[in-house]
Design a protein around this motif. Structure first.
Motif, PDB file in Angstrom:
ATOM      1  N   HIS A   1      -0.978  -7.748   2.870  1.00 38.26           N
ATOM      2  CA  HIS A   1      -0.830  -6.383   3.137  1.00 38.26           C
ATOM      3  C   HIS A   1      -1.441  -5.594   1.912  1.00 38.26           C
ATOM      4  CE1 HIS A   1       1.607  -7.569   6.387  1.00 38.26           C
ATOM      5  NE2 HIS A   1       2.367  -8.210   5.648  1.00 38.26           N
TER       6      HIS A   1
ATOM      7  N   HIS B   1      -3.107  -2.017   2.440  1.00 40.77           N
ATOM      8  CA  HIS B   1      -2.907  -1.647   3.810  1.00 40.77           C
ATOM      9  C   HIS B   1      -1.455  -1.650   4.338  1.00 40.77           C
ATOM     10  CE1 HIS B   1      -7.351  -2.444   4.504  1.00 40.77           C
ATOM     11  NE2 HIS B   1      -7.113  -3.788   3.851  1.00 40.77           N
ATOM     12  N   TRP B   2      -0.626  -0.944   3.377  1.00 41.18           N
ATOM     13  CA  TRP B   2       0.840  -1.091   3.719  1.00 41.18           C
ATOM     14  C   TRP B   2       1.217  -0.227   4.581  1.00 41.18           C
ATOM     15  CZ3 TRP B   2       4.290  -4.530   1.821  1.00 41.18           C
ATOM     16  CH2 TRP B   2       3.775  -5.576   1.227  1.00 41.18           C
ATOM     17  N   ASP B   3       0.359   0.764   5.036  1.00 41.86           N
ATOM     18  CA  ASP B   3       0.559   1.722   6.106  1.00 41.86           C
ATOM     19  C   ASP B   3       0.724   0.958   7.365  1.00 41.86           C
ATOM     20  OD1 ASP B   3      -2.140   1.125   5.987  1.00 41.86           O
ATOM     21  OD2 ASP B   3      -2.602   2.836   7.137  1.00 41.86           O
ATOM     22  N   LYS B   4       0.445  -0.189   7.641  1.00 40.68           N
ATOM     23  CA  LYS B   4       0.495  -0.944   8.937  1.00 40.68           C
ATOM     24  C   LYS B   4       1.609  -1.792   8.827  1.00 40.68           C
ATOM     25  CE  LYS B   4      -4.591  -1.145   9.153  1.00 40.68           C
ATOM     26  NZ  LYS B   4      -5.684  -2.061   9.317  1.00 40.68           N
TER      27      LYS B   4
ATOM     28  N   ALA C   1       3.908   5.571   8.692  1.00 46.01           N
ATOM     29  CA  ALA C   1       3.021   5.542   7.336  1.00 46.01           C
ATOM     30  C   ALA C   1       3.864   6.558   6.786  1.00 46.01           C
ATOM     31  CB  ALA C   1       1.701   5.694   7.786  1.00 46.01           C
ATOM     32  N   GLN C   2       4.176   6.099   5.653  1.00 47.82           N
ATOM     33  CA  GLN C   2       5.068   7.149   4.884  1.00 47.82           C
ATOM     34  C   GLN C   2       5.022   6.760   3.213  1.00 47.82           C
ATOM     35  OE1 GLN C   2       8.768   8.449   7.379  1.00 47.82           O
ATOM     36  NE2 GLN C   2       9.055   6.633   6.285  1.00 47.82           N
TER      37      GLN C   2
ATOM     38  N   ILE D   1       5.589   5.149  -0.301  1.00 44.96           N
ATOM     39  CA  ILE D   1       6.488   3.778  -0.455  1.00 44.96           C
ATOM     40  C   ILE D   1       7.071   3.959  -1.763  1.00 44.96           C
ATOM     41  CG2 ILE D   1       6.139   1.448  -1.048  1.00 44.96           C
ATOM     42  CD1 ILE D   1       3.953   1.293   1.156  1.00 44.96           C
TER      43      ILE D   1
ATOM     44  N   ASN E   1       9.570   5.155   2.621  1.00 42.73           N
ATOM     45  CA  ASN E   1       9.599   3.568   2.976  1.00 42.73           C
ATOM     46  C   ASN E   1       9.729   2.908   1.684  1.00 42.73           C
ATOM     47  OD1 ASN E   1       8.789   3.825   5.721  1.00 42.73           O
ATOM     48  ND2 ASN E   1       6.836   3.635   4.953  1.00 42.73           N
TER      49      ASN E   1
ATOM     50  N   ASN F   1      12.921   1.662   7.695  1.00 45.45           N
ATOM     51  CA  ASN F   1      12.054   2.196   6.643  1.00 45.45           C
ATOM     52  C   ASN F   1      12.377   1.297   5.172  1.00 45.45           C
ATOM     53  OD1 ASN F   1      14.646   3.416   6.529  1.00 45.45           O
ATOM     54  ND2 ASN F   1      13.858   4.953   5.162  1.00 45.45           N
TER      55      ASN F   1
ATOM     56  N   ASP G   1      -0.810   2.428  -3.912  1.00 52.05           N
ATOM     57  CA  ASP G   1      -0.043   1.819  -2.715  1.00 52.05           C
ATOM     58  C   ASP G   1       1.228   2.278  -2.931  1.00 52.05           C
ATOM     59  OD1 ASP G   1      -2.012   0.637  -1.041  1.00 52.05           O
ATOM     60  OD2 ASP G   1      -1.599  -1.428  -2.021  1.00 52.05           O
TER      61      ASP G   1
END
Length: 214
Positions: A27, A30-33, A38-39, A41, A64, A89, A108
């Motif tokens: 990930h 690409h942590w929004d997935k 998508a918030q 982190i 999140n 979340n 990220d």
């Protein structure tokens, strides 16, 4: 106190992929997935039994959260708490903080929480402290521009050392409390250790520091 081994712990983590990130390296960037929404982190390094991270997720549904814990026999307790709370979340990672760059790329993460980290009081163990310069370098690489580290401890020596470490690294001190529970700070969420130590009359130290753009 010796940590009780739980040989079934790893298998339990595998049973709950909705709460435990099993292959975080996939990930990176690409942590929004990973989350339903998508918030920003926030991560807690050394999440222990998960009280702080779950309560923060409850109080801030627009953020999140990821709780990171190396000890598998400890993180299963955080998993139990998260299963009960069923928070979309909040997730957990059973990894070593030294390897965060393998899981997060630049920007990220928006904030890092360090709560009651092991003080490693002996000088020869300085490099193991989570506020040592090598760890600060890792945090800076995965955080957004001007990202923050929020730090709490009951250990005066570690707090003093950390303030010096932050300063030497060139970080901006935004907030400091030498007695958090007798201050005007609002919205404090206690960890298990914090509740234990404060009930004994121990003073709690807290600070917020920010990396400055270079």
């Amino acid at each position: 106190m010796r940590l009780r081994n739980k040989p079934w712990a790893k298998d339990k983590l595998l049973e709950y992929p909705q709460f435990v990130i099993l292959e975080p390296e996939q990930h990176r960037g690409h942590w929004d997935k990973v989350f339903a929404v998508a918030q920003p982190i926030h991560i807690e390094i050394g999440t222990g039994k998960g009280r702080f991270i779950t309560e923060m997720a409850k109080a801030n549904p627009h953020i999140n959260y990821i709780g990171i814990e190396l000890q598998v026999s400890v993180i299963v307790s955080a998993l139990d708490r998260l299963i009960e709370a069923d928070l979309p979340n909040c997730k957990l990672m059973n990894v070593n903080a030294e390897e965060l760059e393998n899981y997060f790329s630049a920007s990220d993460v928006e904030r890092v929480y360090l709560n009651f980290s092991d003080p490693w009081p002996k000088t020869r163990h300085e490099k193991r402290r989570l506020t040592f310069k090598s760890f600060l370098s890792v945090y800076e690489k995965i955080l957004v521009k001007n990202g923050e580290v929020h730090f709490k401890t009951d250990n005066q020596g570690l707090f003093e050392y950390s303030l010096m470490s932050f300063s030497q690294y060139g970080m901006l001190l935004k907030y400091v409390s030498l007695d958090l529970h007798n201050s005007e700070f609002e919205g404090n969420v206690m960890t298990e250790y914090e509740q234990k130590f404060s009930s004994r009359g121990n003073r709690i130290y807290r600070c917020e520091v920010q990396f400055q753009s270079k």
